[in-house]
Design an enzyme around this catalytic site. Structure first.
Site, short mmCIF file in Angstrom:
data_model
loop_
_atom_site.label_atom_id
_atom_site.label_comp_id
_atom_site.label_asym_id
_atom_site.label_seq_id
_atom_site.Cartn_x
_atom_site.Cartn_y
_atom_site.Cartn_z
N HIS A 4 3.79 -3.41 -7.62
CA HIS A 4 4.26 -2.33 -8.65
C HIS A 4 3.62 -2.12 -9.83
CE1 HIS A 4 7.55 0.13 -9.97
NE2 HIS A 4 7.89 0.42 -8.76
N ASP A 20 10.02 -0.18 -1.20
CA ASP A 20 9.89 0.36 0.04
C ASP A 20 9.63 -0.97 1.00
OD1 ASP A 20 8.04 2.20 -2.07
OD2 ASP A 20 9.47 2.98 -0.40
C1 SDX Z 1 7.07 3.31 -5.37
O1 SDX Z 1 6.25 3.89 -10.18
C2 SDX Z 1 7.39 3.59 -9.62
O2 SDX Z 1 8.35 3.48 -10.24
C3 SDX Z 1 7.33 4.02 -7.98
C4 SDX Z 1 8.53 3.64 -7.28
C5 SDX Z 1 9.40 4.80 -7.45
O3 SDX Z 1 10.90 4.28 -7.43
O4 SDX Z 1 9.12 5.76 -7.99
O5 SDX Z 1 8.86 2.33 -7.65
C6 SDX Z 1 8.26 3.80 -5.79
O6 SDX Z 1 5.99 4.01 -5.32
C7 SDX Z 1 6.81 1.71 -5.03
C8 SDX Z 1 5.26 1.35 -4.75
C9 SDX Z 1 5.09 1.65 -3.23
N1 SDX Z 1 3.69 1.47 -2.92
C10 SDX Z 1 3.26 0.35 -2.16
O7 SDX Z 1 4.21 -0.25 -1.83
C11 SDX Z 1 1.91 0.37 -1.97
C12 SDX Z 1 1.04 -0.87 -2.12
N2 SDX Z 1 1.41 -1.24 -3.62
C13 SDX Z 1 0.06 -1.00 -4.32
O8 SDX Z 1 -0.67 0.11 -3.91
C14 SDX Z 1 0.09 -1.18 -5.64
O9 SDX Z 1 0.88 -2.39 -5.84
C15 SDX Z 1 1.00 -0.31 -6.56
C16 SDX Z 1 0.28 1.24 -6.12
C17 SDX Z 1 2.23 -0.13 -6.10
C18 SDX Z 1 0.61 -0.26 -7.92
O10 SDX Z 1 -0.74 -0.06 -8.11
P1 SDX Z 1 -1.35 -0.62 -9.49
O11 SDX Z 1 -0.20 -0.67 -10.59
O12 SDX Z 1 -2.53 0.35 -9.92
O13 SDX Z 1 -1.64 -2.11 -9.44
P2 SDX Z 1 -3.48 -2.40 -9.21
O14 SDX Z 1 -3.97 -1.76 -7.83
O15 SDX Z 1 -3.92 -2.34 -10.70
O16 SDX Z 1 -3.03 -3.96 -8.79
C19 SDX Z 1 -3.38 -4.91 -9.59
C20 SDX Z 1 -4.09 -6.09 -8.82
C21 SDX Z 1 -5.36 -5.56 -8.11
O17 SDX Z 1 -5.96 -6.85 -7.75
P3 SDX Z 1 -7.32 -7.20 -8.67
O18 SDX Z 1 -8.10 -6.03 -9.09
O19 SDX Z 1 -6.58 -7.58 -10.05
O20 SDX Z 1 -7.74 -8.20 -8.27
O21 SDX Z 1 -3.22 -6.37 -7.70
C22 SDX Z 1 -3.78 -6.21 -6.48
C23 SDX Z 1 -4.75 -5.12 -6.83
O22 SDX Z 1 -5.81 -5.26 -5.69
N3 SDX Z 1 -2.61 -5.24 -5.54
C24 SDX Z 1 -2.56 -5.76 -4.32
C25 SDX Z 1 -1.50 -4.98 -3.87
N4 SDX Z 1 -1.01 -4.22 -4.91
C26 SDX Z 1 -1.71 -4.61 -6.02
N5 SDX Z 1 -3.33 -6.51 -3.54
C27 SDX Z 1 -2.74 -6.38 -2.06
N6 SDX Z 1 -1.64 -5.63 -1.56
C28 SDX Z 1 -0.94 -4.94 -2.46
N7 SDX Z 1 0.12 -4.42 -2.09
#
Ligand code: SDX
Length: 428
Positions: free
Chosen positions: A307, A364
């Site tokens: 998140h 989710d």
């Molecule tokens: C919602 O914003 C909100 O409030 C949203 C929400 C709402 O109520 O409106 O809460 C609802 O959208 C919840 C999120 C639902 N999405 C998912 O579950 C999709 C999977 N999650 C990821 O795509 C991700 O965690 C996000 C999109 C939710 C957050 O992305 P960020 O903030 O851009 O985080 P990031 O991509 O910069 O991640 C930081 C690190 C990265 O690795 P490094 O570059 O540091 O090595 O964490 C890793 C990412 O690759 N990472 C994951 C991951 N989520 C982050 N690795 C594997 N699986 C994941 N799910």
């Protein structure tokens, strides 16, 4: 005298006010930065950038805290209905019995669709994504209610327009599902509750009115309450950006529906269920999926984890996880996807990659399992999120106007070609 922040760039110093919010969050007000220095900041994805001052919702990502208008989500989820929650988010206070009766009456009044609107559903192909239908039909509603195009953000007009949207989003969603399923539409029944009426419109048959069980009604109320608002997430920010041009409420919300659709945002609840099904059916060990999620060359992410704000458990995930257990027990459901989800969560929470990145289950991760338990079809999961988020979108659009906020127009840093002379086609 407010604290100041000093920026030293190019041998010059610039001072900016430091602002502290009611929950002691701190920001640097840089709205005059470019005017004073010609310099802008860069923050792709806006993870470090505030877009507005808001009094609707507060999230503390480090502590896993979520509050609607100051009320902790745990209390709202345990004690309120979705209708009460929507009123709270829209107007800032919990309704008294008279206010709630009046609000509920407005929602009942606005449930039906204009007859000509109904005909538009037959124009969509059967396989049309419900989120596309929802976004299109929300814009279309304003064609049949031109009075909502210029809605002010106070008084009876706003009350009516907000109720119209909150109510009709259910009807449009249920009609979209019934049409796609090749089933006759069910018109709203004013004798039913907000959630009961939606379930009736979704599942009643010509010869058998859907019987709303208290367990399912409560579970749906809880699902919608937990999705009602969440600060400046992607879709809410979209509603604000579109609304900042003074576009009407319906077109702003329609844009928010499109932003929510993405699998990284509201589409994640559907993606989680498809991922859990794949894990269950593949016979592959969980380690296979964790290694894929860690592989930077692999676009696969563990849906339902991570998140932008929560670096602790998403409190909504904890509430949903408990609710899933209760509903499955009450309805005597055995869903082995829950077992897969629990095993995956346990596995991940012990893995250094996820621990070091503060990746926890988000709203989710369990929401899809709850929706499946109460009979909502997979293709409607993100639509359910949109129904829940409607109060938050409307309240943020209202707040933007109440604050008379400027039109959103971010800057950029240009990295393309510098000036060059045009070469006529005959010389290329
Ligand atoms: C919602 O914003 C909100 O409030 C949203 C929400 C709402 O109520 O409106 O809460 C609802 O959208 C919840 C999120 C639902 N999405 C998912 O579950 C999709 C999977 N999650 C990821 O795509 C991700 O965690 C996000 C999109 C939710 C957050 O992305 P960020 O903030 O851009 O985080 P990031 O991509 O910069 O991640 C930081 C690190 C990265 O690795 P490094 O570059 O540091 O090595 O964490 C890793 C990412 O690759 N990472 C994951 C991951 N989520 C982050 N690795 C594997 N699986 C994941 N799910």
């Amino acid at each position: 005298m407010s604290e100041k922040a000093t920026l030293n760039v190019g041998g010059k110093s610039y001072e900016f006010d430091v602002i502290t919010g009611s929950e002691n969050e701190t920001c640097i007000d840089i709205q005059n930065l470019r005017k004073e220095s010609g310099i802008i900041t860069m923050d792709p994805g806006f993870g470090n950038t505030g877009s507005c001052y808001s009094s609707i919702t507060y999230v503390d990502g480090a502590k896993g805290i979520l509050k609607y208008r100051g009320y902790p989500i745990e209390e709202v989820a345990a004690k309120a209905s979705f209708t009460e929650t929507a009123y709270l988010i829209l107007y800032g206070e919990l309704p008294n019995p008279q206010e709630l009766r009046k609000f509920s009456a407005r929602l009942k009044e606005h449930a039906p669709l204009h007859t000509n609107l109904e005909h538009h559903f037959s124009g969509f192909p059967r396989e049309a994504p419900p989120m596309a239908i929802l976004s299109a039909m929300l814009n279309l509603v304003s064609c049949f209610h031109p009075e909502v195009l210029e809605v002010p953000t106070t008084g009876e007009e706003f009350d009516r327009t907000a109720s119209l949207l909150l109510s009709k989003v259910r009807t449009i969603s249920a009609f979209a599902y019934r049409m796609a399923a090749g089933k006759p539409i069910n018109h709203p029944n004013p004798n039913l509750s907000y959630c009961g009426n939606f379930l009736h419109m979704m599942f009643s048959d010509p010869h058998q009115e859907y019987e709303v069980s208290p367990v399912v009604d409560r579970a749906l109320n809880l699902f919608l309450i937990l999705h009602a608002d969440h600060e400046q997430n992607c879709s809410t920010s979209t509603v604000r950006v579109v609304g900042s041009s003074r576009a009407n409420l319906f077109s702003s919300i329609s844009a928010g529906v499109c932003a929510l659709w993405g699998p990284l945002h509201g589409g994640a609840n559907t993606a989680v269920m498809m991922m859990l099904e794949d894990i269950k059916n593949s016979g592959r060990p969980l380690r296979y999926y964790l290694d894929k999620a860690k592989d930077k060359n692999d676009p696969f992410k563990l849906m339902g984890f991570g998140h932008r704000v929560y670096k602790n458990f998403d409190p909504r995930a904890l509430i949903l996880k408990e609710q899933v257990h209760q509903v499955q027990k009450a309805l005597n459901i055995q869903d082995n996807l829950l077992d897969v989800a629990l095993e995956l969560e346990e596995f991940i929470l012990k893995d250094d990659y996820f621990i070091s990145r503060n990746l926890y289950p988000n709203v989710d991760f369990y929401s899809g399992i709850l929706l499946r338990a109460i009979g909502i079809p997979l293709k409607m999961y993100t639509v359910m999120f949109a129904i829940g988020r409607m109060p938050g979108w409307i309240a943020n659009w209202k707040e933007l106007h109440d604050h008379n906020q400027r039109i959103s127009r971010p800057r950029q840093i240009y990295t393309g070609e510098t000036t060059r002379s045009f070469v006529p086609l005959t010389e290329r």
